[in-house]
Design an enzyme around this catalytic site. Structure first.
Site, PDB file in Angstrom:
ATOM      1  N   LYS A  84     -26.340  31.467   6.319  1.00 54.84           N
ATOM      2  CA  LYS A  84     -27.520  31.469   7.195  1.00 54.84           C
ATOM      3  C   LYS A  84     -27.814  32.904   7.649  1.00 54.84           C
ATOM      4  O   LYS A  84     -26.926  33.614   8.116  1.00 54.84           O
ATOM      5  CB  LYS A  84     -27.261  30.609   8.438  1.00 54.84           C
ATOM      6  CG  LYS A  84     -27.549  29.137   8.224  1.00 54.84           C
ATOM      7  CD  LYS A  84     -27.232  28.330   9.455  1.00 54.84           C
ATOM      8  CE  LYS A  84     -28.347  28.347  10.477  1.00 54.84           C
ATOM      9  NZ  LYS A  84     -28.032  27.462  11.633  1.00 54.84           N
TER      10      LYS A  84
HETATM   11  O1  G3P Z   1     -29.913  24.318  14.181  1.00 51.92           O
HETATM   12  C1  G3P Z   1     -30.370  25.090  15.219  1.00 51.92           C
HETATM   13  C2  G3P Z   1     -30.050  24.473  16.506  1.00 51.92           C
HETATM   14  O2  G3P Z   1     -28.662  24.482  16.705  1.00 51.92           O
HETATM   15  C3  G3P Z   1     -30.711  25.125  17.659  1.00 51.92           C
HETATM   16  O3  G3P Z   1     -30.943  24.149  18.564  1.00 51.92           O
HETATM   17  O4  G3P Z   1     -31.457  23.217  20.740  1.00 51.92           O
HETATM   18  O5  G3P Z   1     -30.315  25.438  20.569  1.00 51.92           O
HETATM   19  O6  G3P Z   1     -32.708  25.204  19.971  1.00 51.92           O
HETATM   20  P1  G3P Z   1     -31.383  24.530  20.048  1.00 51.92           P
END
Ligand code: G3P
Length: 219
Positions: A84
Site C-alpha cells: 500500500k
Molecule cells: O482502510 C482504511 C481505513 O482503515 C480508514 O478508515 O475510519 O480511519 O477513515 P478510517
C-alpha cells in the site's frame, strides 16, 4: 467482488477466514497504534494464518530510497502481499518503479476522481478511495466513489476500486449497489452486517409462534 477485513486483530481474522467470508486483509500504520507485538510479527502471523488471502501492508518511509527498500521487503514477505502506497506526488517515482518490477500496489488515501484516474492510468492493481474521510471533510463520499467507478469503466482501466474507510452499513450497501470491485470493512462493521436486527426479531417471532403451537414435532 472482494471483501477485505480492515484489521490486525488476529482473532477477528481467524473467525472470518474460517467462515470463508473474506478475500484478504488491509492494514495501515494507525491500526498498529495499540498493538502489543511488533508490527512485523503481526504481519507475518496474518500471512501465515491466511496464505491464500490478499494481504495489504502499507509503507511508512517517505524518503524515496528507503521507501523503495521497504516496499520490496514488504512484497518479499509473500506472493500474496500487496504494497500500500499513499496517493501522494512524492511517491509517484516509487509507484512507477514498483510497477516496472511487477510488484502489486494498492494506492491508498485516494480522495478525488482525477487522483484515482491518474493512478488507474499508471496501472496499479488497486486504488482505495476513503469514503468515510471524504464525508468527514464535507464531500459526498459515495458520489465520488460512483464517479471513480464510472470513469474506470469508461476508460477501461483494469485497476480495481477498493472502497475503504466505510463507516456504516448504508455506505457499504451503496458501494455494492455501485458495483464496486472490492470493499474493506472493519470487523465491527462486518459483524453489524451479519447481525441484522430484523433477522434477529424474525427468529424470535418464529420461535415464539412455534412454541405456541400444540403440536410442534417437526423432524
Ligand atoms: O482502510 C482504511 C481505513 O482503515 C480508514 O478508515 O475510519 O480511519 O477513515 P478510517
Amino acid at each position: 467482488m472482494l471483501i477485505f477485513l480492515d484489521t490486525i486483530d488476529l482473532k477477528a481474522i481467524e473467525k472470518f477466514v474460517q467462515l470463508g467470508i473474506v478475500d484478504g486483509i488491509t492494514t495501515n500504520p494507525s491500526l498498529f497504534l495499540h498493538a502489543t507485538q511488533a508490527p512485523i510479527k503481526i504481519i507475518k502471523e496474518i500471512i501465515h494464518m491466511f496464505p491464500h488471502g490478499i494481504i495489504n501492508v502499507e509503507i511508512t518511509e517517505q524518503d524515496h530510497d528507503k521507501a523503495y527498500i521497504q516496499a520490496v521487503k514488504i512484497r518479499e514477505l509473500g506472493n500474496n502481499v500487496v504494497v500500500k502506497i499513499p496517493a501522494h506526488d512524492m511517491y509517484l517515482p516509487l509507484i512507477a518503479q514498483l510497477i516496472k518490477k511487477q510488484i502489486p500496489i494498492n494506492i491508498t488515501l485516494v480522495f478525488s476522481v482525477s487522483q484515482a484516474v491518474l493512478m488507474g492510468k499508471m496501472g496499479v492493481q488497486y486504488i482505495s478511495p476513503f469514503v468515510g474521510r471524504l464525508y468527514d471533510n464535507g464531500f459526498d463520499g459515495i458520489e465520488i466513489l460512483k464517479n471513480i467507478i464510472q470513469s474506470f469503466a469508461l476508460y477501461g482501466f483494469s485497476t480495481k476500486v477498493l472502497a475503504a474507510s466505510l463507516r456504516t452499513i448504508d455506505q457499504v450497501n451503496k458501494a455494492i449497489e455501485l458495483g464496486v470491485a472490492s470493499v474493506t470493512l472493519a470487523p465491527s462493521l462486518l459483524e453489524e452486517i451479519c447481525c441484522n436486527q430484523l433477522t434477529e426479531q424474525g427468529i424470535q417471532k418464529f420461535a415464539q409462534d412455534w412454541q405456541a403451537q400444540k403440536e410442534n414435532l417437526f423432524i
